[in-house]
Design a protein around this motif. Structure first.
Motif, mmCIF file in Angstrom:
data_model
loop_
_atom_site.group_PDB
_atom_site.id
_atom_site.type_symbol
_atom_site.label_atom_id
_atom_site.label_comp_id
_atom_site.label_asym_id
_atom_site.label_seq_id
_atom_site.Cartn_x
_atom_site.Cartn_y
_atom_site.Cartn_z
ATOM 1 N N GLN A 216 0.820 -1.211 0.000
ATOM 2 C CA GLN A 216 0.000 0.000 0.000
ATOM 3 C C GLN A 216 0.857 1.265 0.000
ATOM 4 N N ALA A 218 -0.965 4.572 -0.723
ATOM 5 C CA ALA A 218 -1.871 5.714 -0.600
ATOM 6 C C ALA A 218 -3.107 5.280 0.179
ATOM 7 N N TYR A 241 -12.233 2.684 -8.866
ATOM 8 C CA TYR A 241 -11.839 1.796 -7.776
ATOM 9 C C TYR A 241 -13.055 1.253 -7.024
ATOM 10 N N SER A 248 -10.723 12.023 -3.692
ATOM 11 C CA SER A 248 -9.327 12.411 -3.479
ATOM 12 C C SER A 248 -9.170 13.713 -2.703
ATOM 13 N N PHE A 301 -5.986 3.230 -9.439
ATOM 14 C CA PHE A 301 -6.175 2.263 -8.355
ATOM 15 C C PHE A 301 -7.191 1.178 -8.709
ATOM 16 N N SER A 307 -2.645 -1.457 -3.858
ATOM 17 C CA SER A 307 -1.795 -0.330 -3.458
ATOM 18 C C SER A 307 -2.540 0.706 -2.613
ATOM 19 N N LEU A 308 -3.836 0.520 -2.417
ATOM 20 C CA LEU A 308 -4.646 1.534 -1.733
ATOM 21 C C LEU A 308 -5.212 1.007 -0.420
ATOM 22 N N GLU A 310 -8.194 1.946 2.218
ATOM 23 C CA GLU A 310 -9.405 2.751 2.403
ATOM 24 C C GLU A 310 -9.538 3.143 3.860
#
Length: 416
Positions: A216, A218, A241, A248, A301, A307-308, A310
């Motif tokens: 991850q 971001a 996503y 954002s 994403f 990579s994200l 939440e």
């Protein structure tokens, strides 16, 4: 024989006196004027091609576009002996263009007011706003100024497509996409829109960095909690996503990982670095995107969901979460940590509850009693908004704020 002995003695005496002379020079070189010990002064790094505190008219010699920014930094002088290394600051970035000066200053005020650790602010703004930002921030009282440093940068986009990037969605908003390439010496950062208000310390958001797993890089909140009223799953003409997309307006970034990662995409069979990805993505989707850089992040994403991270909607609470009835479960349970007044609701009368919070923080005087001067008047104003759906949820707006205000007295003097 005596002649050789005398020569040897003369050489020995000369060597001894030479050694004493060299020693005395080294000793006095380490003593400062006044005899108070050596002094070290930190001087902020100079921007290539420019002077401190002035605009760079010629630009740096580097051919890379992302080095072409103007830095204005409040210098700090450090005197005395050896000191313990200070704790690294939290980095907070914002972009301000057009009529966003006061709104951005109010966001910064909320961040500085509640935060615990030191803040390093990165303010990206149009050149005509630079002096106003510095004048306003330098006018804040010393006990507030000691909590943060700041740097003001010029807006900077790739020269071959600068106009296109600048006009994408809101003026200058897509600047956030290029932070990893501009702030190359910064490891991690919180980016927020100018219409954000912190109701909890930035420290609590910063803690999400420690929750990142190995992949991850971001963290953002979902665009919607309720798919039936969500925008992306009903109207988007591009990949996005998850179930409802991401918003954002509040974005936590590990920029070291972003610079070093190869991102999967639908344009090539190989991964692309961040700086290689953005322009081809814009060219492919520019006729299909509505929300500009946010749509591009959703596309990125969508192809790289691992990579994200939440975080819950209470960290990016918008009118969408209450305009049709309350639909942010984490806020219902724990209160709102960050308020996002998108759609210009701080400046019109469509959502008076959001405007009331903004006005309460904007008008608050540093050093005043936080309960009597901020919380009590705010709660009184919020009671006038209960004819709206968001106003009906007014208790959520003050739940975390009241907790944050209770901690202010331990950091600031009462009354001015």
């Amino acid at each position: 024989m005596r002649r050789y002995i005398r020569a040897l003695m003369l050489c020995t005496v000369f060597a001894v006196f030479s050694g004493l002379y060299v020693y005395s020079k080294l000793f006095y070189a380490d003593v400062s004027v006044g005899g108070n010990g050596p002094k070290r002064v930190f001087i902020p790094p100079r921007v290539p091609g420019g002077r401190r505190g002035t605009a760079d008219k010629t630009g740096p010699k580097s051919p890379h576009w992302y080095n072409r920014y103007i830095m204005r930094q409040r210098g700090q002088a450090e005197a005395g002996g050896v000191r313990s290394r200070p704790e690294p600051p939290m980095h907070l970035a914002v972009v301000a263009c057009g009529e966003r000066l006061e709104e951005t200053l109010t966001m910064i005020k909320s961040a500085v007011l509640f935060s615990i650790k030191h803040l390093q602010l990165h303010i990206f703004a149009e050149d005509q706003l630079h002096a106003s930002f510095m004048e306003a921030l330098e006018a804040w009282p010393g006990f507030i100024r000691s909590r943060f440093n700041y740097t003001v940068y010029s807006i900077s986009f790739p020269s071959e497509n600068a106009a296109e990037w600048k006009k994408l969605f809101k003026p200058c908003a897509s600047q956030r996409l290029f932070l990893p390439l501009i702030l190359k010496d910064v490891d991690s950062i919180v980016y927020v829109d100018s219409d954000i208000l912190f109701l909890q310390p930035v420290d609590r958001l910063w803690e999400f960095l420690s929750q990142f797993n190995a992949s991850q890089l971001a963290a953002m909140a979902p665009e919607h909690e309720e798919p039936r009223i969500a925008w992306y799953n009903r109207f988007a003409r591009h990949p996005f996503y998850g179930r409802t997309g991401i918003n954002s307006g509040v974005m936590l970034m590990n920029m070291t990982r972003m610079r070093n990662t190869y991102f999967k995409n639908d344009m090539t069979s190989v991964g692309l670095r961040w700086e290689e990805l953005l322009m081809p993505l814009l060219q492919k989707y520019k006729l299909n995107i509505t929300w500009g850089d946010q749509d591009l992040l959703n596309i990125i994403f969508h192809h790289n969901p691992e990579s994200l991270l939440e975080f819950p909607c209470r960290w990016n609470y918008r009118p969408d979460h209450c305009i049709y009835g309350s639909n942010c479960a984490s806020a219902e349970e724990n209160g709102i940590n960050i308020l996002h007044g998108n759609r210009g609701v701080y400046h019109d009368h469509k959502q008076p509850a959001f405007r009331a919070v903004y006005e309460a923080i904007r008008k608050f005087s540093f050093g005043a009693d936080p309960v009597a001067s901020l919380l009590d008047p705010l709660e009184e104003e919020l009671l006038k908004t209960t004819h709206t759906y968001c106003g009906k949820s007014h208790a959520l707006l003050t739940k975390r704020l009241a907790h944050s205000l209770a901690n202010i007295n331990s950091k600031a003097p009462r009354g001015r």
